[in-house]
Design a protein around this motif. Sequence first.
Motif, PDB file in Angstrom:
ATOM      1  N   PHE A   1       0.829  -1.206   0.000  1.00  0.00           N
ATOM      2  CA  PHE A   1       0.000   0.000   0.000  1.00  0.00           C
ATOM      3  C   PHE A   1       0.862   1.254   0.000  1.00  0.00           C
ATOM      4  O   PHE A   1       0.601   2.207  -0.737  1.00  0.00           O
ATOM      5  CB  PHE A   1      -0.924  -0.009   1.224  1.00  0.00           C
ATOM      6  CG  PHE A   1      -1.764   1.232   1.350  1.00  0.00           C
ATOM      7  CD1 PHE A   1      -2.878   1.416   0.545  1.00  0.00           C
ATOM      8  CD2 PHE A   1      -1.418   2.227   2.257  1.00  0.00           C
ATOM      9  CE1 PHE A   1      -3.647   2.563   0.656  1.00  0.00           C
ATOM     10  CE2 PHE A   1      -2.176   3.378   2.373  1.00  0.00           C
ATOM     11  CZ  PHE A   1      -3.299   3.546   1.564  1.00  0.00           C
ATOM     12  N   THR A   2       1.911   1.221   0.814  1.00  0.00           N
ATOM     13  CA  THR A   2       2.811   2.374   0.892  1.00  0.00           C
ATOM     14  C   THR A   2       3.490   2.631  -0.453  1.00  0.00           C
ATOM     15  O   THR A   2       3.683   3.781  -0.860  1.00  0.00           O
ATOM     16  CB  THR A   2       3.881   2.140   1.976  1.00  0.00           C
ATOM     17  OG1 THR A   2       3.238   1.911   3.230  1.00  0.00           O
ATOM     18  CG2 THR A   2       4.812   3.343   2.103  1.00  0.00           C
ATOM     19  N   ASP A   3       3.827   1.557  -1.158  1.00  0.00           N
ATOM     20  CA  ASP A   3       4.457   1.698  -2.474  1.00  0.00           C
ATOM     21  C   ASP A   3       3.509   2.346  -3.489  1.00  0.00           C
ATOM     22  O   ASP A   3       3.953   3.033  -4.414  1.00  0.00           O
ATOM     23  CB  ASP A   3       4.900   0.327  -3.004  1.00  0.00           C
ATOM     24  CG  ASP A   3       6.094  -0.238  -2.226  1.00  0.00           C
ATOM     25  OD1 ASP A   3       6.772   0.553  -1.539  1.00  0.00           O
ATOM     26  OD2 ASP A   3       6.322  -1.462  -2.309  1.00  0.00           O
ATOM     27  N   LEU A   4       2.207   2.105  -3.314  1.00  0.00           N
ATOM     28  CA  LEU A   4       1.226   2.626  -4.266  1.00  0.00           C
ATOM     29  C   LEU A   4       0.894   4.096  -4.051  1.00  0.00           C
ATOM     30  O   LEU A   4       0.521   4.799  -4.991  1.00  0.00           O
ATOM     31  CB  LEU A   4      -0.073   1.819  -4.179  1.00  0.00           C
ATOM     32  CG  LEU A   4      -0.032   0.353  -4.595  1.00  0.00           C
ATOM     33  CD1 LEU A   4      -1.394  -0.296  -4.358  1.00  0.00           C
ATOM     34  CD2 LEU A   4       0.351   0.214  -6.065  1.00  0.00           C
TER      35      LEU A   4
ATOM     36  N   LEU B   1      -0.059  11.264  -7.132  1.00  0.00           N
ATOM     37  CA  LEU B   1       0.328  12.077  -8.289  1.00  0.00           C
ATOM     38  C   LEU B   1      -0.776  12.063  -9.342  1.00  0.00           C
ATOM     39  O   LEU B   1      -1.117  13.110  -9.918  1.00  0.00           O
ATOM     40  CB  LEU B   1       1.631  11.541  -8.886  1.00  0.00           C
ATOM     41  CG  LEU B   1       2.150  12.263 -10.136  1.00  0.00           C
ATOM     42  CD1 LEU B   1       2.408  13.738  -9.846  1.00  0.00           C
ATOM     43  CD2 LEU B   1       3.418  11.585 -10.654  1.00  0.00           C
ATOM     44  N   SER B   2      -1.361  10.900  -9.592  1.00  0.00           N
ATOM     45  CA  SER B   2      -2.449  10.790 -10.566  1.00  0.00           C
ATOM     46  C   SER B   2      -3.658  11.603 -10.135  1.00  0.00           C
ATOM     47  O   SER B   2      -4.325  12.252 -10.956  1.00  0.00           O
ATOM     48  CB  SER B   2      -2.847   9.319 -10.751  1.00  0.00           C
ATOM     49  OG  SER B   2      -1.754   8.543 -11.195  1.00  0.00           O
TER      50      SER B   2
ATOM     51  N   PRO C   1       4.784   2.135  -9.226  1.00  0.00           N
ATOM     52  CA  PRO C   1       3.722   1.190  -8.824  1.00  0.00           C
ATOM     53  C   PRO C   1       2.341   1.838  -8.745  1.00  0.00           C
ATOM     54  O   PRO C   1       1.359   1.279  -9.235  1.00  0.00           O
ATOM     55  CB  PRO C   1       4.194   0.705  -7.444  1.00  0.00           C
ATOM     56  CG  PRO C   1       5.678   0.896  -7.465  1.00  0.00           C
ATOM     57  CD  PRO C   1       5.906   2.145  -8.263  1.00  0.00           C
ATOM     58  N   GLY C   2       2.278   3.021  -8.148  1.00  0.00           N
ATOM     59  CA  GLY C   2       0.985   3.702  -8.022  1.00  0.00           C
ATOM     60  C   GLY C   2       0.444   4.169  -9.357  1.00  0.00           C
ATOM     61  O   GLY C   2      -0.773   4.132  -9.594  1.00  0.00           O
TER      62      GLY C   2
END
Length: 362
Positions: free
Chosen positions: A22-25, A31-32, A80-81
């Motif tokens: 989750f933290t990686d995403l 940003l999106s 990733p996110g």
Amino acid sequence: MSNSAATTAPTTNVATRMATAFTDLVPGIALSVVVTLAAAGLAWLEVGLFGKAWLETLVIAILLGTAIRSLWTPSQRWQPGIAFSGKILLEIAVVLLGASVSAGTVLALGTGMLVGIVAVVAIAIAAAFAIGRLIGLGRRMAMLVACGNAICGNSAIAAIAPVIGADSEEVAASIAFTAVLGVVVVLGLPLIGIAAGMSGLQFGALAGLTVYAVPQVIAAAAPLGAVAVKTATLVKLVRVVMLGPVCVVLSLVAPYLAEKGERREAGEPSGFPPLHKLVPWFVIGFVVLAGVRSLGWIPAPVGQPMNTVATALTIIAMAALGLGVDVRTVARAGGRVTLGVVAALFVIVALSFALIAVAGLG
């Protein structure tokens, strides 16, 4: 080690991995979302300056994301996110779109007209795909352009892209050029209707069959009156319903839309794909929700927010796709894509006039 300790350790590891994932995403999703909010702000500014939004928020989001990507390449921290937003959020949005489709509304047009609309969409997709291939478009790009023109523009492109495995550059190019032409159609189609002396019913059918987005359909039909608007909206809804069956069909032929050398990965067995890979989960979700809505199990107060969430998720996904686009690749495809979009539009306009004549709309 006690049994309780042995049980707790795996549970803790799973929770830790989930928290890490989750933290990686978070950075890429954030940003999106920021790009999406900026796009919404620009669309609001458009309305304030010109009285209407010539470019939809969805289009601005992908263009803004592409502009950012052209000036700055996001590091691995963001990837990733961004990937999650461009794929998973988009698939969830497709599922939620099913809640806006009602069988009762579609059946109000009558059997003959329904069959005609289905035929127009099917023929338009086949013809536009063939034209796209003839002018040198790749298989997936040709299919995106064909479906975008035949069904519902940007939304169809966004929904079909994950089904056929299209990449972000193919999606960005097809949406960008389809969007520009969509504005031209909204402005020019009423002039054609008035010059041809079309009735509200005739022009409503024409607008519903040719214009891309639902708001654009209403805007295009409005100059010829309330009958044109109602007819255009109904016809347009039938085209939107076609998105589900088209996605199912494309999921079956998706392996054959890959370019040479991409059809199978190393070690992957040849032949017909296994059953569980035939229909993507989000296509099944779309059909199920449409069925639930048709049964009246989704009340209007719930359906509208679901449609709003679907729209928001689609825009976020388009912003993410823009963030993954190399504008130089899009520019190289520009001329062929523009020609493909224009040719596809001419095909569906010609088919629409033919249907109006055959149906005897007065």
